[in-house]
Design a protein around this motif. Structure first.
Motif, PDB file in Angstrom:
ATOM      1  N   SER A 122      30.763  31.322  36.474  1.00  0.00           N
ATOM      2  CA  SER A 122      32.065  30.988  37.076  1.00  0.00           C
ATOM      3  C   SER A 122      32.554  29.607  36.677  1.00  0.00           C
ATOM      4  O   SER A 122      33.581  29.150  37.182  1.00  0.00           O
ATOM      5  CB  SER A 122      31.962  31.064  38.604  1.00  0.00           C
ATOM      6  N   VAL A 179      41.641  39.353  29.869  1.00  0.00           N
ATOM      7  CA  VAL A 179      40.796  38.258  29.371  1.00  0.00           C
ATOM      8  C   VAL A 179      39.473  38.237  30.138  1.00  0.00           C
ATOM      9  O   VAL A 179      38.386  38.135  29.551  1.00  0.00           O
ATOM     10  CB  VAL A 179      41.525  36.912  29.501  1.00  0.00           C
ATOM     11  N   TYR A 180      39.552  38.336  31.465  1.00  0.00           N
ATOM     12  CA  TYR A 180      38.342  38.296  32.279  1.00  0.00           C
ATOM     13  C   TYR A 180      37.467  39.510  32.010  1.00  0.00           C
ATOM     14  O   TYR A 180      36.235  39.401  31.958  1.00  0.00           O
ATOM     15  CB  TYR A 180      38.687  38.220  33.766  1.00  0.00           C
ATOM     16  N   ASP A 181      38.090  40.661  31.829  1.00  0.00           N
ATOM     17  CA  ASP A 181      37.326  41.874  31.561  1.00  0.00           C
ATOM     18  C   ASP A 181      36.511  41.733  30.270  1.00  0.00           C
ATOM     19  O   ASP A 181      35.330  42.086  30.219  1.00  0.00           O
ATOM     20  CB  ASP A 181      38.276  43.068  31.463  1.00  0.00           C
ATOM     21  N   ALA A 182      37.148  41.205  29.242  1.00  0.00           N
ATOM     22  CA  ALA A 182      36.455  41.009  27.968  1.00  0.00           C
ATOM     23  C   ALA A 182      35.331  39.985  28.116  1.00  0.00           C
ATOM     24  O   ALA A 182      34.215  40.177  27.604  1.00  0.00           O
ATOM     25  CB  ALA A 182      37.448  40.561  26.898  1.00  0.00           C
ATOM     26  N   TYR A 183      35.614  38.884  28.818  1.00  0.00           N
ATOM     27  CA  TYR A 183      34.604  37.849  29.029  1.00  0.00           C
ATOM     28  C   TYR A 183      33.405  38.406  29.789  1.00  0.00           C
ATOM     29  O   TYR A 183      32.242  38.206  29.386  1.00  0.00           O
ATOM     30  CB  TYR A 183      35.222  36.676  29.805  1.00  0.00           C
ATOM     31  N   SER A 184      33.676  39.104  30.890  1.00  0.00           N
ATOM     32  CA  SER A 184      32.585  39.539  31.752  1.00  0.00           C
ATOM     33  C   SER A 184      31.706  40.590  31.086  1.00  0.00           C
ATOM     34  O   SER A 184      30.474  40.544  31.188  1.00  0.00           O
ATOM     35  CB  SER A 184      33.136  40.066  33.081  1.00  0.00           C
ATOM     36  N   LYS A 234      31.386  41.245  27.759  1.00  0.00           N
ATOM     37  CA  LYS A 234      30.787  40.859  26.486  1.00  0.00           C
ATOM     38  C   LYS A 234      29.901  39.612  26.574  1.00  0.00           C
ATOM     39  O   LYS A 234      28.866  39.529  25.907  1.00  0.00           O
ATOM     40  CB  LYS A 234      31.889  40.642  25.445  1.00  0.00           C
ATOM     41  N   LEU A 235      30.318  38.642  27.389  1.00  0.00           N
ATOM     42  CA  LEU A 235      29.603  37.367  27.397  1.00  0.00           C
ATOM     43  C   LEU A 235      28.613  37.204  28.540  1.00  0.00           C
ATOM     44  O   LEU A 235      27.563  36.578  28.366  1.00  0.00           O
ATOM     45  CB  LEU A 235      30.610  36.208  27.419  1.00  0.00           C
ATOM     46  N   VAL A 236      28.944  37.722  29.729  1.00  0.00           N
ATOM     47  CA  VAL A 236      28.061  37.491  30.877  1.00  0.00           C
ATOM     48  C   VAL A 236      26.652  38.030  30.645  1.00  0.00           C
ATOM     49  O   VAL A 236      25.664  37.322  30.927  1.00  0.00           O
ATOM     50  CB  VAL A 236      28.676  38.063  32.171  1.00  0.00           C
TER      51      VAL A 236
END
Length: 245
Positions: A42, A176-181, A183-185
């Motif tokens: 976060s 943007v958040y969907d892609a971040y969460s 792929k990156l989380v």
């Protein structure tokens, strides 16, 4: 689609018993790195959200407050500063052990630590002045039963507060958040906690959690009145509240 005899575990549909066991394994795996990961995922914003949440609860000296799914103590420590008597409960002993260790390191005394299943609390009726649960209710196997139990253990005039991820309604930000969460989380989870799969589940569990208005309906169905939803970041996170009257 989830059948009447199954519940969601991330994007999978499993039996209630399997979900309970698998969620337990997830939190046992991530317990020691849970708070570090919260900061990483976060960018430290979870601290602001939790401060805002506790400000809405308004804990007062002499009150009895149950902090459910409160394992590592983040919410309890904040509320204890105001003089309330806090019972920290979690179904996962590994999470509670981390919280107890953190409390000792900080010199925070007086908290009660109790292993509890949110769906079957051992506390008596009408015992607590407030019930809080932060980022925990989506991991409960039967959410409706947990809400009913929250209502049962609250005194008349008692208040319910829940901080949980939801679905942001800001155009563009959701994508943007969907892609971040997605792929990156999991990659961050692997790097920090050595566990990508647990964090993949945690992200998927957010996607399967009811939208804000639907969850508010569940809170009302449990018997709470004067319900309210306070979206944060367009609904990425939301504070839900209700009163037992």
């Amino acid at each position: 689609m989830t059948s009447p005899d199954s519940v969601s575990f991330g994007y999978e549909d499993v039996t209630p018993e399997e979900k309970t066991a698998r969620v337990g394994a997830v939190f046992s795996s991530v317990a020691k790195k849970y708070d570090v990961m919260n900061d990483a995922m976060s960018v430290g914003m979870h601290r602001v959200w939790k401060d805002r949440f506790v400000a809405r609860v308004k804990p007062r000296e002499g009150e009895q407050i149950l902090d459910m799914a409160g394992g590592t103590g983040d919410i309890a420590f904040r509320m204890a500063r105001e003089g309330a008597s806090i019972t920290v409960s979690d179904i996962n002993q590994d999470m509670l052990d981390v919280g107890i260790e953190r409390a000792m390191e900080r010199g925070i005394d007086g908290l009660v630590w109790s292993r509890q299943n949110a769906e079957e609390l051992s506390f008596g009726d009408r015992f607590f002045d407030a019930y809080t649960i932060a980022f925990g209710i989506r991991n409960v196997t039967r959410i409706d039963q947990a809400l009913a139990e929250a209502h049962r253990v609250l005194k008349f005039g008692g208040r319910f507060f829940c901080l949980e991820f939801s679905t942001t309604q800001w155009p563009g930000f959701a994508e943007v958040y969907d892609a971040y969460s997605h792929k990156l989380v999991p990659k961050i989870g692997q790097a920090i906690a050595g566990d990508a799969e647990s964090y993949r589940y945690l992200i998927e569990s957010i996607r399967r959690f009811p939208k804000m208005d639907e969850f508010e309906g569940m809170i009302k169905a449990a018997g709470f009145r004067h319900t309210k939803v306070e979206p944060i970041l367009g609904g990425l996170v939301a504070i839900h509240s209700g009163w037992k009257v």
